[in-house]
Enzyme design. Sequence first.
Site, short mmCIF file in Angstrom:
data_model
loop_
_atom_site.label_atom_id
_atom_site.label_comp_id
_atom_site.label_asym_id
_atom_site.label_seq_id
_atom_site.Cartn_x
_atom_site.Cartn_y
_atom_site.Cartn_z
N GLY A 181 54.94 25.77 37.98
CA GLY A 181 55.02 25.46 36.55
C GLY A 181 55.92 26.43 35.80
O GLY A 181 55.94 27.62 36.09
N LYS A 241 38.33 41.87 53.16
CA LYS A 241 36.94 42.32 53.28
C LYS A 241 36.22 41.65 54.45
O LYS A 241 35.26 42.20 55.00
CB LYS A 241 36.17 42.08 51.98
CG LYS A 241 36.24 43.27 51.05
CD LYS A 241 37.51 43.36 50.26
CE LYS A 241 38.36 44.54 50.49
NZ LYS A 241 39.54 44.60 49.59
N HIS A 282 11.53 53.77 46.40
CA HIS A 282 11.71 54.80 47.44
C HIS A 282 11.36 54.20 48.80
O HIS A 282 10.39 53.45 48.88
CB HIS A 282 10.79 55.98 47.14
CG HIS A 282 10.85 57.05 48.19
ND1 HIS A 282 11.93 57.91 48.31
CD2 HIS A 282 9.98 57.37 49.19
CE1 HIS A 282 11.71 58.73 49.33
NE2 HIS A 282 10.54 58.42 49.88
C1 LIG Z 1 45.29 43.07 50.20
C2 LIG Z 1 44.64 42.99 48.84
C3 LIG Z 1 43.30 43.27 48.70
C4 LIG Z 1 42.69 43.19 47.46
N1 LIG Z 1 41.36 43.47 47.37
C5 LIG Z 1 40.75 43.40 46.17
C6 LIG Z 1 39.34 43.65 46.05
O1 LIG Z 1 38.67 43.95 47.04
N2 LIG Z 1 38.77 43.54 44.84
C7 LIG Z 1 39.50 43.21 43.73
O2 LIG Z 1 38.92 43.13 42.64
N3 LIG Z 1 40.83 42.97 43.81
C8 LIG Z 1 41.46 43.05 44.99
N4 LIG Z 1 42.79 42.77 45.09
C9 LIG Z 1 43.54 42.44 43.84
C10 LIG Z 1 43.29 40.99 43.43
O3 LIG Z 1 43.60 40.15 44.50
C11 LIG Z 1 44.14 40.65 42.21
O4 LIG Z 1 43.90 41.59 41.19
C12 LIG Z 1 43.79 39.27 41.69
O5 LIG Z 1 43.99 38.30 42.67
C13 LIG Z 1 44.64 38.94 40.45
O6 LIG Z 1 44.29 37.68 39.99
P1 LIG Z 1 45.29 36.78 39.13
O7 LIG Z 1 44.54 35.54 38.82
O8 LIG Z 1 45.86 37.58 38.04
O9 LIG Z 1 46.51 36.48 40.11
P2 LIG Z 1 46.64 35.92 41.58
O10 LIG Z 1 45.39 36.07 42.34
O11 LIG Z 1 47.88 36.52 42.13
O12 LIG Z 1 46.84 34.36 41.37
C14 LIG Z 1 47.96 33.85 40.73
C15 LIG Z 1 48.12 32.42 41.18
O13 LIG Z 1 49.12 31.81 40.38
C16 LIG Z 1 49.97 31.03 41.21
N5 LIG Z 1 51.26 30.95 40.53
C17 LIG Z 1 52.12 31.96 40.26
N6 LIG Z 1 53.17 31.50 39.55
C18 LIG Z 1 52.97 30.18 39.38
C19 LIG Z 1 53.69 29.15 38.72
N7 LIG Z 1 54.80 29.43 38.05
N8 LIG Z 1 53.20 27.91 38.77
C20 LIG Z 1 52.04 27.62 39.41
N9 LIG Z 1 51.31 28.56 40.04
C21 LIG Z 1 51.77 29.81 40.01
C22 LIG Z 1 50.01 31.78 42.53
O14 LIG Z 1 50.35 30.91 43.59
C23 LIG Z 1 48.58 32.29 42.63
O15 LIG Z 1 47.75 31.37 43.29
C24 LIG Z 1 43.44 42.81 46.32
C25 LIG Z 1 44.79 42.50 46.45
C26 LIG Z 1 45.39 42.58 47.69
C27 LIG Z 1 46.84 42.23 47.83
#
Ligand SMILES: Cc1cc2nc3c(=O)[nH]c(=O)nc-3n(C[C@H](O)[C@H](O)[C@H](O)COP(=O)(O)OP(=O)(O)OC[C@H]3O[C@@H](n4cnc5c(N)ncnc54)[C@H](O)[C@@H]3O)c2cc1C
Length: 471
Positions: free
Chosen positions: A118, A55, A442
């Site tokens: 982890g 963004k 408005h």
């Molecule tokens: C290019 C792009 C643009 C996006 N734009 C948007 C947007 O504009 N708006 C929106 O709402 N969503 C957007 N998304 C989606 C959004 O980024 C994800 O839905 C969101 O980040 C998911 O969050 P999460 O916490 O589930 O996982 P993640 O953000 O993937 O975080 C998971 C974390 O866990 C860590 N991890 C994984 N396994 C382990 C382990 N075993 N031990 C320790 N750490 C670990 C990883 O390193 C990571 O930091 C976008 C995604 C992409 C790829």
Amino acid sequence: MDKDKKTSFDIIVLGGGPGGYPAAIRAAQLGKSVAIVEAKELGGTCLNRGCIPSKTLIAGAEALGRLNDLKAFGITIDKVSVDYAIMTDRKDAIVDKMRKGVESLMAANKITMFKGFGKFISPKEIKVTGTDNAIITADKIIIATGSEPRSIPAFPFDYQQVHDSTSLLEMKKLPKSMVIIGGGIIGCEFASLFTELGVKITILEMLPRILPMEAEVVSEALTRAFQKRGIVIKTGVAVAGVDKSKKGITAKLASGESFDADICLVSVGRSLNTSNIGLEKAGVAVSDNGMVPVNDQMETSVNGIYAIGDIASKWWLAHVATHQGIVAATNAAGKTAHMLYNAIPSVIFTHPEIATVGLSLEAAKSKGYNAVIGAFPFQALGKSQAANQADGFAQVVLDQRTGEILGAQVVGHEASSLIAAMTLAITNELTAECIAETIHAHPTIAEAWPEAVMMGLNMPIHLPPRKSHAK
Ligand SMILES: Cc1cc2nc3c(=O)[nH]c(=O)nc-3n(C[C@H](O)[C@H](O)[C@H](O)COP(=O)(O)OP(=O)(O)OC[C@H]3O[C@@H](n4cnc5c(N)ncnc54)[C@H](O)[C@@H]3O)c2cc1C
């Protein structure tokens, strides 16, 4: 690792993305001792490789787009040029600043951070390997490990010519042309960004339309806007392979047709990080597609183990991950919270912007509602005309029996902000009358909502009534 670092906690959060770190904060606020384990950077995909870097670049492209629009206002600028390296430096600086902000929030909430990968070794134990090495234990564990770009064996990433979204965001120099395989949200956002910056874009999509998960009217509006801007869109096509040479790439279709470009982005979905984290040692059930089934309190098949974010629902959105994190942390801390999915806003940051919430007309009808659309074109709004942003529309899906707002879709300027009003309306079960009776300032683009609702009730002020409803 600090030898005195505590290793036993009330709650461990595995993964520090937009699901994990808010979960850790909420659990700490509720008086629990909390550890968070992160293998890469706090902020996860969203902050480091997703929402925020994309963004930030899109904001730069928008600024450029506005400059190109200035002629309509009687303003002429002789020469406009883009220094993409400066744009990407700005992106990196913003990500860095926000990541430090998350780190300081961990400290402010007295959350113990473990840097490393982890893995469950039992239902209550996580082994951390990396900068920190430890076995840590907790009564409750929240899994928030997120997802990674999905690779296709027929055209594997080399991160130079065949990119995933992460390596594309790291690119320092603009290509002249790009093939995008996959016309979903991420593919369309990058198509919009790079076309604005002068890159020639071709989208290759296997399904019959781009944004196949969105309402048809939304997908058609974006297709028209993209084609007007010179983006080539091929739908219903299967990419059989990608050839690479010094000159660039050639994406070959199963039909024999081929498309040349400098580089290629493969954006065909995400793989969930659930296969190598020892879930079998904890006894947590996993679906064939890698998702972790949870109940509405975000609890997995194992009591006391929760899953949130991309791994736990079909909504791969940062704000959904955050809300699920808050629900899971509340339950893990001994209080009760439930996750509801009827009012999830979803924004696609293309030009024009697209935002949706709740049910489309098709979905409402298939659920048995006697639903009707009330739609209002931005052409008829004073503010849209004044701002030279008259393309687009806002529409609401109304239940004709109760007047309840079931869904809303916006395509056009400020869609990302406009959708908040309808999210509030659906969350609080507001009716068409509630919106019609709310006085909107408005001239604003938000006036599209009462106008759309009044169209739905066939009582429009600024458009003629629909013939089918006219007496
Ligand atoms: C290019 C792009 C643009 C996006 N734009 C948007 C947007 O504009 N708006 C929106 O709402 N969503 C957007 N998304 C989606 C959004 O980024 C994800 O839905 C969101 O980040 C998911 O969050 P999460 O916490 O589930 O996982 P993640 O953000 O993937 O975080 C998971 C974390 O866990 C860590 N991890 C994984 N396994 C382990 C382990 N075993 N031990 C320790 N750490 C670990 C990883 O390193 C990571 O930091 C976008 C995604 C992409 C790829």
